[in-house]
Design an enzyme around this catalytic site. Structure first.
Site, short mmCIF file in Angstrom:
data_model
loop_
_atom_site.label_atom_id
_atom_site.label_comp_id
_atom_site.label_asym_id
_atom_site.label_seq_id
_atom_site.Cartn_x
_atom_site.Cartn_y
_atom_site.Cartn_z
N HIS A 347 0.79 -1.23 0.00
CA HIS A 347 0.00 0.00 0.00
C HIS A 347 0.82 1.28 0.00
O HIS A 347 0.25 2.36 0.07
CB HIS A 347 -0.92 0.03 1.23
CG HIS A 347 -2.11 -0.86 1.09
ND1 HIS A 347 -3.29 -0.46 0.53
CD2 HIS A 347 -2.29 -2.15 1.42
CE1 HIS A 347 -4.16 -1.44 0.54
NE2 HIS A 347 -3.58 -2.50 1.08
N LYS A 533 -9.45 13.53 4.06
CA LYS A 533 -8.51 12.41 4.11
C LYS A 533 -7.64 12.60 5.34
O LYS A 533 -7.69 13.66 5.98
CB LYS A 533 -7.63 12.38 2.86
CG LYS A 533 -7.01 13.74 2.52
CD LYS A 533 -6.29 13.77 1.19
CE LYS A 533 -7.22 13.76 -0.01
NZ LYS A 533 -7.17 12.53 -0.79
N ARG A 534 -6.84 11.61 5.70
CA ARG A 534 -5.93 11.79 6.82
C ARG A 534 -5.03 13.00 6.59
O ARG A 534 -4.70 13.32 5.44
CB ARG A 534 -5.07 10.53 6.99
CG ARG A 534 -5.81 9.39 7.64
CD ARG A 534 -6.32 9.76 9.00
NE ARG A 534 -5.25 9.87 9.94
CZ ARG A 534 -5.07 9.08 10.99
NH1 ARG A 534 -5.92 8.11 11.23
NH2 ARG A 534 -4.04 9.24 11.79
N LYS A 539 -0.02 14.51 1.48
CA LYS A 539 -1.34 14.77 0.90
C LYS A 539 -1.55 16.26 0.63
O LYS A 539 -2.48 16.66 -0.04
CB LYS A 539 -2.43 14.21 1.80
CG LYS A 539 -2.44 12.67 1.88
CD LYS A 539 -3.54 12.18 2.81
CE LYS A 539 -3.56 10.67 2.99
NZ LYS A 539 -4.34 9.97 1.94
N THR A 641 -8.80 6.63 -2.55
CA THR A 641 -10.15 6.15 -2.85
C THR A 641 -11.19 7.26 -2.67
O THR A 641 -12.28 7.16 -3.21
CB THR A 641 -10.55 4.94 -1.97
OG1 THR A 641 -10.24 5.23 -0.61
CG2 THR A 641 -9.84 3.68 -2.42
N LYS A 645 -14.82 8.13 -4.66
CA LYS A 645 -16.12 8.41 -4.03
C LYS A 645 -16.64 9.77 -4.49
O LYS A 645 -17.84 9.94 -4.75
CB LYS A 645 -15.98 8.45 -2.51
CG LYS A 645 -15.51 7.16 -1.88
CD LYS A 645 -15.09 7.40 -0.42
CE LYS A 645 -14.23 6.30 0.10
NZ LYS A 645 -13.54 6.68 1.36
C1 LIG Z 1 -12.28 6.86 1.68
C2 LIG Z 1 -11.84 7.21 3.02
C3 LIG Z 1 -10.50 7.46 3.28
C4 LIG Z 1 -9.43 7.43 2.21
O1 LIG Z 1 -9.31 8.70 1.62
P1 LIG Z 1 -8.05 9.06 0.69
O2 LIG Z 1 -8.36 10.42 0.18
O3 LIG Z 1 -8.02 8.05 -0.39
O4 LIG Z 1 -6.86 9.03 1.55
C5 LIG Z 1 -10.13 7.81 4.57
N1 LIG Z 1 -11.05 7.89 5.55
C6 LIG Z 1 -12.35 7.67 5.33
C7 LIG Z 1 -13.32 7.80 6.45
C8 LIG Z 1 -12.80 7.32 4.06
O5 LIG Z 1 -14.10 7.09 3.85
#
Ligand SMILES: *Cc1c(COP(=O)(O)O)cnc(C)c1O
Length: 810
Positions: A347, A533-534, A539, A641, A645
């Site tokens: 990952h 995101k985190r 990022k 991801t 979404k």
């Molecule tokens: C989808 C999701 C992530 C991943 O987000 P990235 O932008 O791909 O890092 C992290 N936390 C939650 C709660 C999510 O639903």
């Protein structure tokens, strides 16, 4: 029998009376919620049992997905949807004067993960079940989920997340299926004439008790199991732990989720957790396998074990341990079965996130596992002798300089290693894992991540879902690729308007939530620009922030400037020990305060940082997003991801050419995405030649200078310390993630976003193209590829695709 509104209402009232001796009007939300859960469970429990039995009856090969994190979020609505009950229950509740939305809010998020890694595992669980595939989850039942985040004076505060307070209503404890996990002590090998016998001395015995949660497939009569393990003290060992503190020491093994998914803290407890759930899982799998008297030298034809990132990499050694020590298989045969059984997903390529453990720590946690890893390593080196040069062998072996490299164990001990987006896999093959790719080219493959369209569109965004139904029918609900039929409607002005209307309605809802949650008023007519995101340096939430400060300063210069109003929305948790990330949170909050309270700015610019980002909050934000920020430094984000979404919900992406953004761009076309920034090759070139001088950008670009100065000259209040930290990280530490290098092109592309938003019809058309192509990122298809190309498992007789199945019975 088929569920009807009447039968549901009757059943609900009956259970409420039985469980709580209440009628509807006297029940509290949590009581209503627990009653509803019990009705829902009764609807799938028999199917759950039958699914399990059918695997045995058909002697079906099963996959076990080992992941140290799962992030399912709430299960109520998702289960209702998958059972085909959603509308009936919704109406039934209304009939009783209740609201599904409200009841659902009583469910505490199951947050047993940090972010993308855990959420992927949960999207895969949903997809495995909905594809009718025999797939099981294996993980840890943390007593405390990921911390609850609050902001106090703009700083992140972490509070415990006691998700089990009201009991977990979905899981079933299976005490009879407990297994003993041995840790610590010493081990000796004795040659008893037939085989080497492992004698354990002074080891602690920990009882691993499984809690099983049914994972309901989408309208296909198929319910899989996610098994999470809890650490307890076995009855036989009770006297060893006389005090409450002693007991707690054992039970604490499964207490906390380590609050970081990419940097681990060098804590022995974490390593113990890894061994605990790995051993418990492997033992229960092999025990089950043996129950049916099948030969062990065929075990890889009946089970597949997947290692999600390196945390469960000890699966390789634990599986060997069982085959060698318990089943007395010879090494070569055991090794052959192990490699055929295991597969591994990488990952990350970030060096600091590649797991390594000191040999002496492993010796303390499980000496036998260390022995086995040492033997695997010895044989690996021996096998390559004469075939590869000394340096190659030293670079790739598992143990080096007293450290055990978990990724090497996972790669050497499995038949498949995959990356999670095309670019990521390419980087693994050509860069990070180049040696292994040279050694085992046939083991490497790509599986671009995916998301479950059911949760992220059908549940989260019912209005858009209905709009899509009206345009292309409902087949997409069974096969998300069919969303592509929307492409035939790009010229349908009515549809484009409806898409715009759904978005506006969702924005109004989010605006109401923001008002309630933060007191901030935002206009639903502004662009909702979202980064969720985190919080991590790579990022680049900081790049977003610098752009916001630029827009603010521009408006201060000229308050009458004609700008497209924007609301910047953030959601992000920082690891509690990640100082720099927390400084960025503080700065975002202070910039937000400054801008939101500045009367001269009015509604032109707002900044909202919502607390406690998690799955449920994501479900509120994503349907309302106009723009999704996917702005990591190229090469750093393995896939992402949230990009998927957001596009699925009609947000347009502002993106670097990183992770799955590249594949998104290839599907939607350059006209329907906003790409900026350094490419992978440019980043790699800089990293190789060290030619980057961040200070030059500060010296030569007056905009950058002005924005950065605002962090240290008092323009932004209350960030004396943090402002300097940010400033120094860019100018003195030379901006590791090329924020300043990408700033100008980011500003440019953001101007293009504002310009594009002026033409609503065309904007909606771009949204439609994004929605139409998001089906290619359905986890159903991703998992199908894992099933065919890695695990070699087949769906159960029940087949979902294309056929509208009947609803689950009540
Ligand atoms: C989808 C999701 C992530 C991943 O987000 P990235 O932008 O791909 O890092 C992290 N936390 C939650 C709660 C999510 O639903």
């Amino acid at each position: 029998m088929k569920i009807t509104q009447e039968r549901f209402v009757h059943e609900f009232k009956k259970r409420l009376a039985e469980k709580f001796a209440l009628d509807v009007k006297d029940a509290a939300p949590i009581e209503l919620y627990q009653t509803l859960v019990s009705v829902v469970k009764s609807g799938y429990s028999e199917i759950w049992r039958n699914t399990w039995k059918s695997y045995v009856k058909n002697d079906q090969k099963q996959v076990y997905y080992f992941s140290i994190e799962f992030l399912p979020g709430r299960l109520l609505k998702s289960n209702l949807l998958n059972m085909g009950w959603y509308d009936v229950v919704d109406k039934g509740l209304k009939q009783m004067g209740l609201s599904l939305d409200k009841i659902s809010e009583s469910e505490v998020d199951m947050a047993l993960g940090n972010g993308g890694l855990g959420r992927l595992a949960s999207c895969f669980m949903d997809a495995l079940a909905s594809d009718g595939l025999p797939g099981n989850g294996n993980g840890i039942r943390y007593k405390y989920g990921l911390f609850k985040q609050k902001f106090v004076d703009g700083y992140q505060i972490e509070l415990p997340n006691e998700w089990l307070t009201d009991g977990n209503n979905w899981a079933v404890a299976r005490k009879s299926k407990a297994v003993d996990v041995l840790m610590g002590g010493q081990v000796h090998l004795i040659d008893n004439g037939k085989y080497l016998e492992a004698i354990y001395e002074g080891a602690d015995v920990i009882k691993a008790v499984p809690y099983d949660t049914g994972i309901v497939g989408y309208r296909n009569d198929h319910v899989n199991t996610m098994r999470l393990w809890d650490a307890q003290i076995p009855a036989s060992e009770e006297v060893k732990y006389p005090t409450i503190e002693d007991r707690r020491r054992v039970e604490d093994l499964t207490s906390v989720l380590y609050p970081d998914d990419s940097n681990y803290e060098g804590r022995i407890l974490r390593l113990k957790q890894e061994y605990f759930f790995t051993s418990a899982g492997i033992q229960s799998i092999t025990r089950h396998y043996k129950k049916y008297d099948r030969p062990l030298n065929e075990i890889s034809e009946h089970i597949a074990i997947h290692i999600n990132d390196t945390h469960p990499a000890m699966c390789v050694a634990e599986f060997m341990r069982i085959l060698l020590d318990k089943e007395h298989m010879d090494w070569d045969e055991a090794w052959q079965q192990t490699v055929k059984t295991m597969s591994y997903t990488n990952h990350t390529i970030m060096a600091e996130a590649l797991e390594k453990w000191p040999v002496e720590m492993l010796a303390k946690v499980q000496p036998r596992i260390l022995q086995i890893i040492q033997e695997i390593d010895r044989r690996y080196a021996l096998e390559l002798e004469g075939k590869k040069d000394h340096d190659f062998i030293e670079r790739t072996r598992i143990i080096k300089d007293g450290m055990v490299k978990m990724a090497h164990l996972a790669i050497i001990g499995s038949h498949s290693t995959n990356g999670v987006a095309k670019l990521h896999t390419e980087l693994l093959e050509n860069d990070v894992l180049r040696d292994f790719y040279e050694l085992y080219p046939e083991r490497f493959n790509n599986k671009t991540n995916g998301i479950t369209v059911r949760r992220w569109l059908q549940v989260a965004n019912p209005e858009l879902a209905k709009t899509i139904d009206q345009a292309i029918g409902t087949a997409w609900r069974f096969d998300a690729k069919k969303l592509h039929e929307l492409k035939n409607h790009v010229g349908d002005k009515k549809l484009l308007e409806k898409i715009g209307k759904a978005k506006l309605d969702n924005k109004k809802k989010l605006a109401a939530f923001i008002k309630e949650d933060t007191g901030i008023e935002v206009s639903p007519h502004a662009i909702f620009d979202v980064q969720i995101k985190r919080l991590h340096a790579y990022k680049r939430q900081l790049l977003n922030l610098l752009h916001i400060v630029k827009l603010y300063l521009d408006l201060k210069d000229d308050p009458n400037r004609d700008v497209e109003p924007r609301v910047f929305i953030f959601g992000a948790k920082a690891a509690p020990s990640y100082h720099y990330a927390k400084a960025i949170i503080k700065c975002i909050n202070e910039v937000a305060n400054m801008i939101n309270n500045d009367k001269t700015i009015n509604d032109k610019l707002k900044v909202v940082f919502l607390e406690n980002y998690g799955v449920s909050l994501a479900e509120k934000i994503i349907p309302a997003a106009d723009v999704g920020e996917q702005i990591s430094t190229a090469t750093k984000e393995a896939s992402g991801t949230s990009n998927m979404k957001l596009m699925l919900n009609g947000a347009l992406t502002v993106a670097t050419l990183d992770g799955a953004n590249i594949e998104i761009k290839d599907y939607v076309g350059e006209d329907n995405i906003f790409i900026f920034g350094l490419t992978k090759d440019e980043v790699l070139e800089y990293e190789k030649n060290h030619h980057y001088r961040a200070a030059e950008y500060y010296d030569n670009d007056p905009v950058i200078k002005r924005v950065l100065d605002a962090f240290v000259d008092g323009t932004i209040p209350n960030i004396e310390v943090e402002g300097h930290e940010i400033y120094d990280s860019l100018l003195r530490v030379n901006d590791e993630y090329f924020v300043l290098r990408d700033f100008a092109s980011y500003v440019q592309v953001q101007e293009a976003v504002s310009e594009a938003y002026k033409d609503k019809q065309n904007w909606n058309k771009m949204c439609l193209v994004n929605i139409a192509n998001a089906g290619y990122f359905s986890a159903d298809d991703t998992v199908e590829k894992y099933a065919k190309e890695i695990w070699n498992i087949k769906p159960n007789a029940t087949e979902m695709k294309g056929k509208a199945k009947d609803v689950y019975p009540l």
